[in-house]
Design a protein around this motif. Structure first.
Motif, short mmCIF file in Angstrom:
data_model
loop_
_atom_site.label_atom_id
_atom_site.label_comp_id
_atom_site.label_asym_id
_atom_site.label_seq_id
_atom_site.Cartn_x
_atom_site.Cartn_y
_atom_site.Cartn_z
N ARG A 311 -39.10 -55.30 -28.16
CA ARG A 311 -40.45 -55.06 -27.64
C ARG A 311 -40.78 -53.57 -27.73
N VAL A 314 -42.38 -52.21 -30.89
CA VAL A 314 -43.82 -52.37 -31.12
C VAL A 314 -44.52 -51.02 -31.08
N SER A 315 -44.13 -50.19 -30.12
CA SER A 315 -44.76 -48.86 -30.01
C SER A 315 -44.06 -47.82 -30.87
N SER A 398 -47.34 -54.83 -23.52
CA SER A 398 -47.39 -56.16 -24.14
C SER A 398 -47.70 -56.08 -25.63
N ASN A 399 -48.51 -55.07 -26.02
CA ASN A 399 -48.85 -54.96 -27.44
C ASN A 399 -49.43 -53.57 -27.72
N GLU A 401 -51.48 -51.48 -31.26
CA GLU A 401 -51.93 -51.50 -32.65
C GLU A 401 -52.83 -50.31 -32.91
N SER A 411 -53.06 -49.55 -26.83
CA SER A 411 -51.88 -50.23 -26.28
C SER A 411 -52.27 -50.93 -24.99
N GLU A 412 -51.71 -52.10 -24.78
CA GLU A 412 -52.03 -52.91 -23.60
C GLU A 412 -50.79 -53.15 -22.76
#
Length: 485
Positions: A311, A314-315, A398-399, A401, A411-412
């Motif tokens: 996870r 993702v970042s 969580s995500n 992009e 980012s969330e």
């Protein structure tokens, strides 16, 4: 009786002769002077040789020598110490950060093991025999000897275009791009020994405050590696009573006179429990390594250790330089303190907590000896507040992009459901906000070449229900982090 020259016939006859002599001398002087000036200012005779002045001009106009290529990942060779008995559960940590056909390095094990997918890992090497070396530490393992010699064994391979050798364990997760950014600050032609020490006082006392702890990883420049290779075997024999491989390396460094250059992004993590407090208050420096990840809790809840690290990718895949970098700001309308640890977590706390306190890690972890003692850590900490109104509301990534058109990263972060006691303060309750949205631009590639400074964050107004919107970026001129009481 005085003589009168006018009446002397010989004197009268000498006057014309004297005048003629003076006239001839003057003519000769003028002629010679004219000839000398003509010689001085006349162009030189034709010559086959180039004009020296033109040569100098040509040299000045020729292009300067190209600057040396900046240090990149291909200039780094990793040496990973591993044990065959732990390989099955630790190999996935290596697979997380290794980049096949791009990163260079070797895994050194105590005996040959089978790799079903060797292309996804560093090249496997069985360490050379170390039975000739003495080892007298009673509670230790002789594997420390073979791991100590990893740097010498790699030097003897005669690899080309190497600037840095980087050591780590099989449970060390590297962030390669950030490692490159750190090493680019240093001249690889000089002797450098770069890493960091332990988070626990007792570990530093038992070993050394000026030693790079091996699990956290450390880097050795090429000239220093050459010097170590020449003297390491003899050095090992002089320190048979030491425990591990990293303190043997440190002993050899002391003999070479090379001190530790500390970089706070290398993390030994001699702790137990939850890394939340350490990671949310990360130093203002790139995140380079994480160690002991098979001992501490997963860094994201409700996930396995491996899933949690995936996870985080993702970042890191979008902006690794900003990962874990803390920004602190205040929402005066709601009486909130907000802390953004970008790419990981956002905290919202009712009331105002000063930046001085927020940048200190909250003690969500125990030291290596599993005791919660503030004085046992080698840095300042603060207690994790148990006040019913000061318990932070936590939002995990969580995500993330990036919009290629606007060059803005979105980012969330989703609210982590945990029980909160009833609070009587008038500050707005963050519980009704289920999501935090953070906007930022990619980090300036020269950020870490300049004086370190935290980014600033600002809580933005929005019509989105149940969502808090935050902007993160470089601090503006005159901007500071201060609560508006």
């Amino acid at each position: 009786m005085k003589a009168h020259h006018s009446s002397d016939p010989s004197f009268n006859l000498s006057l014309p002769k004297l005048a003629i002599s003076l006239l001839l001398g003057l003519s000769l002087y003028i002629f010679l002077s004219f000839f000398s000036l003509k010689t001085l200012y006349s162009p030189p005779p034709p010559s086959d040789d180039h004009d020296p002045l033109l040569t100098r001009i040509t040299l000045l106009e020729s292009p300067p020598d190209p600057l040396p290529e900046p240090t990149g990942l291909p200039h780094i060779v990793f040496g990973i110490g591993a044990a065959a008995s732990k390989w099955s559960r630790r190999k996935e940590f290596i697979k997380l950060w290794w980049r096949p056909n791009f990163t260079r390095g070797y895994i050194f094990v105590d005996r040959r093991i089978h790799l079903s997918d060797p292309d996804k890992f560093p090249t496997l090497k069985v360490s050379q025999d170390t039975s000739k070396f003495g080892y007298t530490y009673r509670r230790g393992s002789r594997s420390a000897l073979r791991m100590t010699r990893i740097v010498s064994e790699m030097v003897r391979m005669g690899l080309e275009d190497v600037r840095w050798y980087v050591m780590g364990d099989d449970d060390t997760v590297f962030f390669p791009d950030n490692l490159v950014r750190v090493l680019q600050k240093y001249d690889h032609n000089k002797m450098y020994y770069i890493g960091s020490n332990s988070e626990t006082h007792m570990q530093n006392i038992n070993f050394a405050y000026d030693m790079a702890f091996g699990g956290g990883g450390f880097a050795i420049s090429y000239p220093l590696a050459l010097a170590i290779e020449k003297m390491q075997d003899g050095c090992i024999q002089r320190y048979t009573g030491l425990y591990g491989s990293d303190d043997r390396i440190h002993a050899c460094m002391a003999e070479l006179g090379v001190p530790l250059t500390k970089e706070p992004g290398f993390h030994q993590f001699d702790v137990h429990g939850n890394l939340f407090g350490l990671l949310t208050a990360h130093p203002v420096a790139p995140l380079v390594t994480l160690h002991h990840l098979d001992i501490v809790d997963p860094i994201f809840p409700y996930m396995s250790r491996l899933q949690a690290l995936q996870r985080l990718k993702v970042s890191t895949n979008i902006d690794s330089e900003s990962v874990m970098q803390q920004s602190i700001c205040y929402d005066s309308a709601r009486n909130w303190t907000v802390s953004v640890s970008w790419g990981y977590v956002v905290q919202i706390i009712r009331g105002y907590v000063t930046p001085r306190e927020m940048q200190r890690p909250s003690r969500t972890f125990f030291n290596w000896y599993k005791r919660d003692e503030p004085s046992s850590f080698s840095f300042n900490t603060r207690p994790f507040s148990k006040h019913p109104c000061e318990t932070p509301y936590i939002y995990y990534l969580s995500n993330a992009e990036i919009n290629q058109n606007t060059n803005v990263i979105t980012s969330e972060y989703v609210h982590y459901q945990m029980p909160h006691p009833r609070c009587w303060w008038k500050a707005e309750n963050p519980e009704k906000f289920h999501k935090v949205q953070v906007f930022k631009k990619p980090t300036d590639p020269h950020k870490w070449d300049e004086a370190p400074r935290r980014d600033c964050c600002r809580v933005l107004s929005t019509e989105k229900k149940s969502t808090v919107v935050i902007d993160v970026g470089e601090c503006r001129e005159g901007e500071s982090i201060q609560p508006q009481y």
